[in-house]
Design an enzyme around this catalytic site. Structure first.
Site, mmCIF file in Angstrom:
data_model
loop_
_atom_site.group_PDB
_atom_site.id
_atom_site.type_symbol
_atom_site.label_atom_id
_atom_site.label_comp_id
_atom_site.label_asym_id
_atom_site.label_seq_id
_atom_site.Cartn_x
_atom_site.Cartn_y
_atom_site.Cartn_z
ATOM 1 N N GLU A 50 -42.349 -38.238 -12.794
ATOM 2 C CA GLU A 50 -42.614 -37.602 -11.494
ATOM 3 C C GLU A 50 -41.325 -37.048 -10.901
ATOM 4 O O GLU A 50 -41.315 -35.989 -10.272
ATOM 5 C CB GLU A 50 -43.246 -38.591 -10.513
ATOM 6 N N TRP A 80 -40.824 -33.825 -12.511
ATOM 7 C CA TRP A 80 -41.664 -32.769 -11.899
ATOM 8 C C TRP A 80 -40.957 -32.196 -10.665
ATOM 9 O O TRP A 80 -40.946 -30.999 -10.423
ATOM 10 C CB TRP A 80 -43.028 -33.334 -11.456
ATOM 11 N N TRP A 86 -59.418 -13.970 -1.559
ATOM 12 C CA TRP A 86 -59.603 -15.194 -0.781
ATOM 13 C C TRP A 86 -60.476 -14.910 0.433
ATOM 14 O O TRP A 86 -60.417 -13.826 1.013
ATOM 15 C CB TRP A 86 -58.253 -15.742 -0.326
ATOM 16 N N ASN A 99 -50.699 -38.601 -3.520
ATOM 17 C CA ASN A 99 -50.606 -37.458 -4.433
ATOM 18 C C ASN A 99 -51.950 -37.036 -5.026
ATOM 19 O O ASN A 99 -52.284 -35.857 -5.058
ATOM 20 C CB ASN A 99 -49.623 -37.770 -5.562
ATOM 21 N N TRP A 156 -54.396 -20.390 -0.881
ATOM 22 C CA TRP A 156 -53.531 -21.570 -0.998
ATOM 23 C C TRP A 156 -52.375 -21.535 -0.007
ATOM 24 O O TRP A 156 -51.864 -22.581 0.402
ATOM 25 C CB TRP A 156 -52.993 -21.695 -2.428
ATOM 26 N N TRP A 214 -49.163 -26.859 -4.494
ATOM 27 C CA TRP A 214 -50.250 -25.956 -4.081
ATOM 28 C C TRP A 214 -50.573 -24.937 -5.170
ATOM 29 O O TRP A 214 -51.736 -24.672 -5.473
ATOM 30 C CB TRP A 214 -49.911 -25.259 -2.746
HETATM 31 P P1 FAD Z 1 -44.092 -41.459 -6.181
HETATM 32 O O1 FAD Z 1 -45.381 -41.450 -6.898
HETATM 33 O O2 FAD Z 1 -43.428 -42.749 -5.970
HETATM 34 O O3 FAD Z 1 -43.116 -40.486 -6.993
HETATM 35 C C1 FAD Z 1 -41.680 -40.572 -6.890
HETATM 36 C C2 FAD Z 1 -41.105 -39.268 -6.434
HETATM 37 O O4 FAD Z 1 -41.341 -38.263 -7.412
HETATM 38 C C3 FAD Z 1 -41.701 -38.738 -5.154
HETATM 39 O O5 FAD Z 1 -41.109 -39.311 -4.021
HETATM 40 C C4 FAD Z 1 -41.415 -37.248 -5.280
HETATM 41 O O6 FAD Z 1 -40.114 -36.920 -4.885
HETATM 42 C C5 FAD Z 1 -41.547 -37.010 -6.777
HETATM 43 N N1 FAD Z 1 -42.902 -36.545 -7.094
HETATM 44 C C6 FAD Z 1 -43.996 -37.295 -7.311
HETATM 45 N N2 FAD Z 1 -45.041 -36.520 -7.623
HETATM 46 C C7 FAD Z 1 -44.591 -35.247 -7.594
HETATM 47 C C8 FAD Z 1 -45.200 -33.980 -7.821
HETATM 48 N N3 FAD Z 1 -46.486 -33.866 -8.173
HETATM 49 N N4 FAD Z 1 -44.449 -32.887 -7.678
HETATM 50 C C9 FAD Z 1 -43.148 -32.961 -7.344
HETATM 51 N N5 FAD Z 1 -42.523 -34.134 -7.112
HETATM 52 C C10 FAD Z 1 -43.230 -35.257 -7.241
HETATM 53 N N6 FAD Z 1 -43.932 -33.798 -2.483
HETATM 54 C C11 FAD Z 1 -42.971 -33.704 -1.558
HETATM 55 O O7 FAD Z 1 -41.973 -34.427 -1.638
HETATM 56 N N7 FAD Z 1 -43.083 -32.828 -0.508
HETATM 57 C C12 FAD Z 1 -44.150 -31.998 -0.358
HETATM 58 O O8 FAD Z 1 -44.188 -31.204 0.589
HETATM 59 C C13 FAD Z 1 -45.202 -32.103 -1.311
HETATM 60 N N8 FAD Z 1 -46.336 -31.357 -1.196
HETATM 61 C C14 FAD Z 1 -47.317 -31.450 -2.162
HETATM 62 C C15 FAD Z 1 -48.461 -30.640 -2.048
HETATM 63 C C16 FAD Z 1 -49.468 -30.722 -3.005
HETATM 64 C C17 FAD Z 1 -50.676 -29.836 -2.880
HETATM 65 C C18 FAD Z 1 -49.337 -31.602 -4.090
HETATM 66 C C19 FAD Z 1 -50.408 -31.706 -5.129
HETATM 67 C C20 FAD Z 1 -48.219 -32.406 -4.210
HETATM 68 C C21 FAD Z 1 -47.193 -32.338 -3.253
HETATM 69 N N9 FAD Z 1 -46.041 -33.162 -3.339
HETATM 70 C C22 FAD Z 1 -45.051 -33.032 -2.390
HETATM 71 C C23 FAD Z 1 -45.825 -34.035 -4.506
HETATM 72 C C24 FAD Z 1 -46.337 -35.498 -4.348
HETATM 73 O O9 FAD Z 1 -47.636 -35.503 -3.852
HETATM 74 C C25 FAD Z 1 -45.456 -36.343 -3.432
HETATM 75 O O10 FAD Z 1 -44.103 -36.199 -3.791
HETATM 76 C C26 FAD Z 1 -45.826 -37.827 -3.560
HETATM 77 O O11 FAD Z 1 -47.165 -38.018 -3.203
HETATM 78 C C27 FAD Z 1 -44.918 -38.633 -2.661
HETATM 79 O O12 FAD Z 1 -45.257 -39.979 -2.683
HETATM 80 P P2 FAD Z 1 -44.280 -41.070 -3.300
HETATM 81 O O13 FAD Z 1 -42.906 -40.865 -2.777
HETATM 82 O O14 FAD Z 1 -44.910 -42.381 -3.088
HETATM 83 O O15 FAD Z 1 -44.304 -40.648 -4.832
#
Ligand code: FAD
Length: 476
Positions: free
Chosen positions: A282, A285, A314, A349, A367, A390
């Site tokens: 993650e 990503w 859209w 997420n 979107w 998105w």
């Molecule tokens: P954990 O599951 O603990 O993951 C650890 C770290 O990995 C996160 O803190 C984050 O920095 C990174 N990460 C995890 N999943 C993703 C992912 N899919 N894409 C990129 N990085 C990721 N994340 C944001 O930080 N800011 C946003 O504005 C944001 N908007 C999002 C919008 C959409 C539509 C989607 C699908 C995802 C988005 N994310 C965003 C990614 C992700 O949802 C969040 O980072 C995550 O839910 C944060 O929770 P956590 O810190 O407990 O993540």
């Protein structure tokens, strides 16, 4: 010689290359520029604004222990930043300026203007890659271009991370006291009222972020691959807010995993277990979307990664959009997720993907509207990850979900909220419904509980969306 460190999304002392390098060269002063106009223009969430301000108060205290004064300048307009910094540099006889790179188009052009303006004052500027473990542009495919497929990027990233990731910077030693004192008085004008419960979810300071990281690694990471998709389990790290503010770095996350698993970085992905591997993925990503943003700056300017998808018709349906925003779509998991976002400033997420797909594939709403709404609500609002998420969900992005693979929110709810406890928590009017029925209440049951019936027929809408993409000849 006086050094200035210009802080932005790097509100921390540990592992801060700009701060460390400035202090190693001589007496250092720190500055942060408030640009309310920029926040308003991009609709940044109130909660993130408040967290920035609170972290600046905390940072001032921590910097004071190093005898580094913090000056917060209220620039109001983003355009004023170069001039304001030049004025400060003149007043303080600054000879060198240190900063960490920001990658968004506006932030990058602001950095360029600052560097140009300061060059006219004979001030040398030093920029550092800070936001990623592996700097954008340093991992390229066989054609020396940015990877457009995540799995290939991630493979290369893992193979080269130990060579490309720089070691952590230590906390700098305190410098001799300066005659100058901090001035953060303008911060008090930005103490926006936000719901205290919302704010309390994100305690302030680097120590808090590190406690959270260590607790997550000790307690949750080993089962992360199994539990991360269940919104009611609280099984993810909740570090995104701290990462977005730069209170903690992904390098520190990686290092914590190295220490925990007692493995070298290069072996980390191989031997540290499915949970750890999945979590580290993650973080990759996160890096991938930053690399994309740098290589394809059009995504910063509201453009889809896949050009053809800019022609998707859209729907301009404000009523449906409002129902989505407010969590009144009649689809319980979507409504629960949107209410989680609206009341806590965070969303799980899995649910971010579910609601984003619902907006774009079932309501056929642009979107970009969803992206902006998230940016205006999320405490972890971050352009690269938000845009990436998105565009992934809308199938307009790089290595996005194929347009014909549309999540059915009812199936997602049954799978990831099997007992309905997450829905029950946020859609209070349905709380008394037992069993599976909570996820797809009948018309009669919904009406009996004062809950709306679905605003869209999912099956018809999904077929229509697939046809729209197909007509454009968009690659899946
Ligand atoms: P954990 O599951 O603990 O993951 C650890 C770290 O990995 C996160 O803190 C984050 O920095 C990174 N990460 C995890 N999943 C993703 C992912 N899919 N894409 C990129 N990085 C990721 N994340 C944001 O930080 N800011 C946003 O504005 C944001 N908007 C999002 C919008 C959409 C539509 C989607 C699908 C995802 C988005 N994310 C965003 C990614 C992700 O949802 C969040 O980072 C995550 O839910 C944060 O929770 P956590 O810190 O407990 O993540």
């Amino acid at each position: 010689m006086n050094n200035l460190v210009w802080l932005r999304s790097d509100l921390r002392i540990y592992d801060n290359p700009a701060l460390f390098n400035a202090m190693s060269k001589g007496p250092t002063v720190a500055v942060y520029c408030l640009t309310n106009e920029q926040w308003d223009k991009h609709g940044l969430s109130q909660i993130k604004r408040r967290l920035i301000v609170d972290h600046l108060f905390e940072l001032e205290e921590q910097l004071a222990k190093l005898n580094v004064p913090l000056i917060v300048i209220d620039c109001a307009l983003f355009l004023n930043v170069p001039q304001s910094l030049a004025g400060l540099c003149r007043d303080l006889n600054i000879t060198n300026m240190y900063y960490n790179h920001e990658y968004e188009v506006n932030e990058k052009s602001c950095s360029d203007s600052v560097v140009n303006q300061l060059a006219q004052l004979n001030i040398e500027c030093f920029g550092y890659h800070d936001q990623c473990i592996v700097a954008p542009g340093s991992i390229l495919n066989g054609s020396r271009e940015c990877y457009k497929v995540f799995s290939a990027y991630a493979k290369n990233w893992q193979q080269n991370v130990s060579a490309l990731a720089r070691p952590l910077y230590y906390k700098p030693e305190p410098q001799a006291e300066l005659a100058l004192t901090s001035d953060i008085s303008c911060l008090k004008n930005y103490l926006i009222d936000v719901d205290i419960q919302t704010k309390d979810q994100w305690p302030i300071g680097e120590d808090e972020a590190h406690d959270r990281l260590n607790e997550f690694i000790e307690q949750n990471v080993s089962d992360y691959h199994n539990s991360r998709d269940f919104p009611d389990l609280d099984a993810t790290s909740h570090l995104s807010v701290y990462l977005a503010l730069g209170v903690i770095t992904t390098r520190q996350c990686l290092q914590a995993m190295v220490s925990h698993s007692q493995q070298d970085v290069e072996l980390l992905f191989e031997v540290s277990g499915d949970g750890a591997r999945c979590w580290l993925n993650e973080l990759v990503w996160r890096e991938f979307y930053r690399h994309i943003l740098v290589a394809f700056p059009k995504v910063c300017k509201g453009k889809p990664f896949k050009d053809l998808t800019d022609n998707l018709p859209w729907k301009a349906d404000n009523q449906d959009f409002q129902a989505w925003c407010e969590g009144r779509t009649g689809v319980p998991i979507v409504d629960a997720a949107m209410r989680q976002l609206n009341t806590t400033g965070w969303m799980h997420n899995r649910l971010r993907m579910v609601v984003a797909m619902f907006l774009t594939k079932h309501l056929q709403i642009d979107w970009r509207l969803g992206e902006a709404y998230f940016y205006g609500k999320l405490a972890d609002a971050d352009l690269a990850s938000n845009n990436g998420g998105w565009q992934w969900s809308a199938s307009t992005g790089v290595d996005a979900v194929p347009y014909f693979r549309i999540f059915n929110p009812y199936r997602q709810a049954e799978r990831f909220d099997p007992k309905g406890s997450f829905v029950r928590k946020y859609v209070k009017e349905l709380a008394s419904i037992q069993g599976k029925a909570i996820h797809q209440p009948s018309k009669a049951l919904a009406m009996q509980h004062g809950y709306p019936t679905p605003i869209v027929d999912l099956k018809i809408a999904a077929e229509h969306t697939k046809a729209l993409f197909k007509n454009l000849n968009v690659s899946p």
